[in-house]
Motif scaffolding. Structure first.
Motif, mmCIF file in Angstrom:
data_model
loop_
_atom_site.group_PDB
_atom_site.id
_atom_site.type_symbol
_atom_site.label_atom_id
_atom_site.label_comp_id
_atom_site.label_asym_id
_atom_site.label_seq_id
_atom_site.Cartn_x
_atom_site.Cartn_y
_atom_site.Cartn_z
ATOM 1 N N PRO A 175 2.296 -6.651 -3.242
ATOM 2 C CA PRO A 175 1.299 -5.883 -3.995
ATOM 3 C C PRO A 175 0.592 -6.724 -5.040
ATOM 4 N N ALA A 176 -0.744 -6.666 -5.018
ATOM 5 C CA ALA A 176 -1.551 -7.465 -5.942
ATOM 6 C C ALA A 176 -2.019 -6.665 -7.154
ATOM 7 N N ARG A 177 -1.800 -5.354 -7.135
ATOM 8 C CA ARG A 177 -2.214 -4.491 -8.236
ATOM 9 C C ARG A 177 -1.048 -3.586 -8.628
ATOM 10 N N ALA A 178 -1.219 -2.820 -9.729
ATOM 11 C CA ALA A 178 -0.158 -1.941 -10.215
ATOM 12 C C ALA A 178 0.351 -1.019 -9.106
ATOM 13 N N LEU A 179 -0.568 -0.532 -8.252
ATOM 14 C CA LEU A 179 -0.180 0.247 -7.088
ATOM 15 C C LEU A 179 -1.089 -0.139 -5.933
ATOM 16 N N GLU A 180 -0.486 -0.611 -4.843
ATOM 17 C CA GLU A 180 -1.248 -0.970 -3.649
ATOM 18 C C GLU A 180 -0.630 -0.260 -2.447
ATOM 19 N N ILE A 181 -1.475 0.467 -1.705
ATOM 20 C CA ILE A 181 -1.021 1.222 -0.542
ATOM 21 C C ILE A 181 -1.729 0.675 0.683
ATOM 22 N N GLU A 182 -0.955 0.370 1.715
ATOM 23 C CA GLU A 182 -1.530 -0.173 2.937
ATOM 24 C C GLU A 182 -1.058 0.652 4.124
ATOM 25 N N SER A 183 -2.023 1.155 4.902
ATOM 26 C CA SER A 183 -1.713 1.950 6.091
ATOM 27 C C SER A 183 -2.952 2.007 6.958
ATOM 28 N N THR B 148 11.047 -6.789 7.448
ATOM 29 C CA THR B 148 10.575 -6.305 8.745
ATOM 30 C C THR B 148 10.223 -4.829 8.739
ATOM 31 N N SER B 149 10.776 -4.051 7.818
ATOM 32 C CA SER B 149 10.484 -2.616 7.805
ATOM 33 C C SER B 149 10.429 -2.069 6.384
ATOM 34 N N PRO B 150 9.623 -2.677 5.506
ATOM 35 C CA PRO B 150 9.588 -2.226 4.107
ATOM 36 C C PRO B 150 8.836 -0.901 3.943
ATOM 37 N N LEU B 151 9.370 -0.040 3.111
ATOM 38 C CA LEU B 151 8.664 1.183 2.729
ATOM 39 C C LEU B 151 8.010 1.003 1.365
ATOM 40 N N VAL B 152 8.794 0.515 0.413
ATOM 41 C CA VAL B 152 8.309 0.316 -0.954
ATOM 42 C C VAL B 152 8.815 -1.038 -1.457
ATOM 43 N N THR B 153 7.946 -1.761 -2.127
ATOM 44 C CA THR B 153 8.351 -3.012 -2.769
ATOM 45 C C THR B 153 7.902 -2.995 -4.220
ATOM 46 N N ILE B 154 8.697 -3.601 -5.079
ATOM 47 C CA ILE B 154 8.352 -3.715 -6.500
ATOM 48 C C ILE B 154 8.430 -5.183 -6.871
ATOM 49 N N GLY B 155 7.305 -5.727 -7.339
ATOM 50 C CA GLY B 155 7.236 -7.133 -7.691
ATOM 51 C C GLY B 155 7.782 -7.413 -9.078
ATOM 52 N N ALA B 156 7.931 -8.689 -9.401
ATOM 53 C CA ALA B 156 8.483 -9.101 -10.690
ATOM 54 C C ALA B 156 7.610 -8.642 -11.856
ATOM 55 N N THR B 157 6.303 -8.468 -11.621
ATOM 56 C CA THR B 157 5.407 -8.027 -12.683
ATOM 57 C C THR B 157 5.311 -6.514 -12.766
ATOM 58 N N GLY B 158 6.024 -5.807 -11.880
ATOM 59 C CA GLY B 158 5.983 -4.352 -11.893
ATOM 60 C C GLY B 158 5.023 -3.745 -10.893
ATOM 61 N N ASN B 159 4.261 -4.584 -10.180
ATOM 62 C CA ASN B 159 3.360 -4.067 -9.157
ATOM 63 C C ASN B 159 4.156 -3.375 -8.053
ATOM 64 N N VAL B 160 3.666 -2.221 -7.614
ATOM 65 C CA VAL B 160 4.347 -1.440 -6.590
ATOM 66 C C VAL B 160 3.526 -1.452 -5.304
ATOM 67 N N GLY B 161 4.179 -1.757 -4.196
ATOM 68 C CA GLY B 161 3.498 -1.755 -2.908
ATOM 69 C C GLY B 161 4.127 -0.735 -1.978
ATOM 70 N N ILE B 162 3.292 0.077 -1.335
ATOM 71 C CA ILE B 162 3.746 1.031 -0.326
ATOM 72 C C ILE B 162 3.150 0.574 1.002
ATOM 73 N N GLY B 163 4.012 0.136 1.907
ATOM 74 C CA GLY B 163 3.537 -0.387 3.185
ATOM 75 C C GLY B 163 3.017 -1.802 3.099
ATOM 76 N N VAL B 164 3.226 -2.458 1.956
ATOM 77 C CA VAL B 164 2.767 -3.838 1.777
ATOM 78 C C VAL B 164 3.841 -4.598 1.005
ATOM 79 N N THR B 165 4.090 -5.853 1.389
ATOM 80 C CA THR B 165 5.185 -6.621 0.790
ATOM 81 C C THR B 165 4.762 -7.505 -0.376
#
Length: 211
Positions: free
Chosen positions: A111-119, A92-109
């Motif tokens: 992430p489809a790429r190595a780094l995905e930022i959503e705002s 409900t309030s994620p800041l950063v997520t890290i997927g099993a493949t290492g993809n990092v998401g900022i503002g997104v739960t």
């Protein structure tokens, strides 16, 4: 100093120590912090056996109630999530997520790429300091822009792939490349072939099949 110790086996191993000040030591009889774990292979496991998020909560209740949580989101067990509130649901309030493949998401739960930022506002800022930076944004129409510190847009790429330089409204980029200069600023573009006089260098403009 008063302390309570838990001894295992034949008394040769002290499993846990509780000091008079409340500090707890596991594997150490002199804990330096409220919980001190010492081992040749130190690991800490937090495990949830029910359908809830597995999380560790960090709270600073002094002068306010700043709180963060880090853990595994039960709705997606492949994500390590860092959230900005104490909540039963990390999603409900994620800041950063890290997927099993290492993809990092900022503002997104998810992430489809190595780094995905959503705002909905500025998504990326590259800065030398607070007074010198470039801002990058993709808006709701899929248009990409890059702006200077004062907010002046210097580069636009609209959803159709058309590029604007010096054009601050994506809708005004109606050709593949639109370059706009300021008032009385001289040249709007310089093409430099590096001083060579060879005719094989320079700018070539094609119109249909004709040079």
């Amino acid at each position: 100093t008063q302390k309570m110790q838990f001894i295992t086996g034949d008394g040769a191993v002290t499993a846990m120590t509780i000091l008079g000040n409340g500090r707890v030591g596991i594997g150490t009889d002199s804990p330096q912090v409220p919980l001190h774990v010492s081992s040749t292979s130190t690991k800490l496991r937090v495990e949830t056996t029910s359908a809830t998020d597995t999380q560790i909560e960090l709270v600073n209740s002094h002068g306010g109630n700043t709180c963060f949580a880090i853990g595994i989101d039960d709705s997606n067990s492949e994500l390590l999530t860092y959230a900005n509130a104490l909540t039963a649901d990390l999603s409900t309030s994620p800041l950063v997520t890290i997927g099993a493949t290492g993809n990092v998401g900022i503002g997104v739960t998810d992430p489809a790429r190595a780094l995905e930022i959503e705002s909905t506002s500025e998504q990326l800022r590259l800065a030398y300091d607070s007074s010198n930076h470039m801002e990058m944004l993709v808006n709701s129409n899929g248009n990409f822009s890059m702006a200077k510190t004062d907010g002046t847009v210097v580069l636009l790429v609209n959803a159709n792939g058309r590029v604007g330089i010096g054009v601050d409204v994506a809708g005004n980029v109606d050709v593949p490349l639109h370059v706009k200069g300021g008032v009385d600023t001289g040249y709007i573009a310089i093409f430099d072939q590096g001083g060579t006089t060879s005719t094989s260098h320079g700018l070539k403009i094609l119109c249909g099949d004709t040079d």
